[in-house]
Design an enzyme around this catalytic site. Structure first.
Site, PDB file in Angstrom:
ATOM      1  N   HIS A  61      28.627  39.712  -0.595  1.00 40.58           N
ATOM      2  CA  HIS A  61      28.945  38.571   0.280  1.00 40.58           C
ATOM      3  C   HIS A  61      30.448  38.505   0.570  1.00 40.58           C
ATOM      4  CE1 HIS A  61      25.080  36.556  -1.455  1.00 40.58           C
ATOM      5  NE2 HIS A  61      24.812  37.627  -0.721  1.00 40.58           N
ATOM      6  N   HIS A 220      20.674  36.282   6.625  1.00 40.43           N
ATOM      7  CA  HIS A 220      21.288  36.645   5.344  1.00 40.43           C
ATOM      8  C   HIS A 220      21.131  38.145   5.078  1.00 40.43           C
ATOM      9  CE1 HIS A 220      23.183  36.055   1.518  1.00 40.43           C
ATOM     10  NE2 HIS A 220      22.330  36.948   1.050  1.00 40.43           N
ATOM     11  N   ASP A 224      24.141  40.636   4.247  1.00 40.48           N
ATOM     12  CA  ASP A 224      24.145  41.600   3.135  1.00 40.48           C
ATOM     13  C   ASP A 224      24.428  43.021   3.635  1.00 40.48           C
ATOM     14  OD1 ASP A 224      23.601  39.922   0.982  1.00 40.48           O
ATOM     15  OD2 ASP A 224      21.432  40.255   1.048  1.00 40.48           O
ATOM     16  N   HIS A 247      19.766  46.346  -0.573  1.00 38.06           N
ATOM     17  CA  HIS A 247      21.024  46.913  -1.069  1.00 38.06           C
ATOM     18  C   HIS A 247      20.913  48.413  -1.363  1.00 38.06           C
ATOM     19  CE1 HIS A 247      22.532  42.896  -1.172  1.00 38.06           C
ATOM     20  NE2 HIS A 247      21.654  42.511  -2.075  1.00 38.06           N
TER      21      HIS A 247
HETATM   22 ZN   LIG Z   1      22.922  38.428  -0.309  1.00 32.21          ZN
END
Ligand SMILES: [Zn+2]
Length: 289
Positions: A61, A220, A224, A247
């Site tokens: 973030h 969001h 990310d 991720h």
């Molecule tokens: Zn996040």
């Protein structure tokens, strides 16, 4: 968010072309850890860097805010191992940086220009970078849950005509409350609360004030991805698209790009051609130069 520990964060100026690095104030024996994709050591529920036994957890973030604001050089000092989660979005970092200001340095701003398409897969998830004059990102969020199904699952942002700060930075982390015990069993999300995430049960959003954007969940995911990809070390001139990517896949894409010398090149722009941290690439500006 994950450790549940209190932590102090300090952002310090860094020299021209120094890049972004993290320093553990509580581990003086460890040197600075560069914010780069090849230093990523863990992608379980967040992105963590690890070098020689020292870890910097949950960098995404903050990294996202730094790209969004055009910050190239910075030292991030932490009193513990995890970047504080703040309110679960990038907005507090944006506010913190804007409150002190950003100094323009003399070195030309560098970008990674994507020169050919590169795609990575993980089961049915896909992440792609493709050539594009500017930066745009598209994401498709796939989750079969009655609450998620009520909200938009596709979002797209083009930095040339939309504002990262307004459109993306305020989107918070989110999760199903029933999955919390599972995460906590592996020592994750120990500091999670409705003050730093959007909590969802089978009937709806649990936060009293609801969502900040109608498409906060998918936004969001874009936030990310932007943070994970900024671990390439420079902002991208290109188009990102993600389908279910998280991720791990974002990092796989960054590493794959770095391995393919023919898929990117470094490019620079004069300060006069950079606006809000991004080059002015409208066709009219290009033909006039
Ligand atoms: Zn996040």
């Amino acid at each position: 968010m994950h450790s549940g520990d209190k932590v102090r964060i300090t952002l310090r100026p860094a020299g021209e072309n120094a890049g972004i690095s993290f320093v553990r104030a509580d581990r003086k024996e460890c040197g600075p850890i560069a914010a780069c994709a090849e230093n990523v050591s863990d992608t379980t529920l967040s992105t963590s860097l690890g070098v020689s036994g020292a870890q910097i957890a949950t960098v995404e973030h903050l990294m996202s805010a730094l790209w969004g604001l055009g910050v190239d050089n910075l030292i991030v000092e932490l009193s513990g191992e995890e970047v504080p989660i703040m309110d679960g979005s990038a907005a507090p970092f944006v506010a913190m940086i804007n409150s002190v200001g950003i100094v323009a340095q003399r070195a030309l701003k560098q970008f990674i220009r994507i020169t050919r398409e590169i795609t990575v897969h993980q089961e049915d998830a896909v992440a792609t970078l493709a050539p594009y004059d500017g930066f745009k990102a598209a994401y498709t969020f796939v989750a079969d849950h009655p609450v998620y199904n009520r909200y938009p699952k596709v979002a797209e942002l083009d930095f040339s005509n939309s504002s990262y700060v307004d459109e993306i930075s305020r989107a918070r982390s989110f999760g199903l409350v029933k999955e919390l015990p599972q995460a906590q069993a592996i020592h994750k999300m120990l500091g999670s609360s409705l003050d730093n995430a959007v909590g969802i049960d089978d009937s709806g959003v649990l936060n009293d004030d609801g969502l900040r954007y109608q498409d906060e969940f998918v936004k969001h995911k874009l936030l990310d991805a932007i943070g994970d990809l900024y671990l390439l070390g420079r902002p991208i001139l290109g188009a990102f698209s993600g389908y279910k990517s998280g991720h791990a896949l974002n990092n796989k894409l960054a590493r794959a790009l770095l391995r393919c010398d023919d898929a990117w090149e470094l490019t620079t722009f004069e300060p006069s051609a950079v606006c809000q941290g991004y080059p002015i690439l409208h066709p009219a500006a290009l033909s006039a130069s």
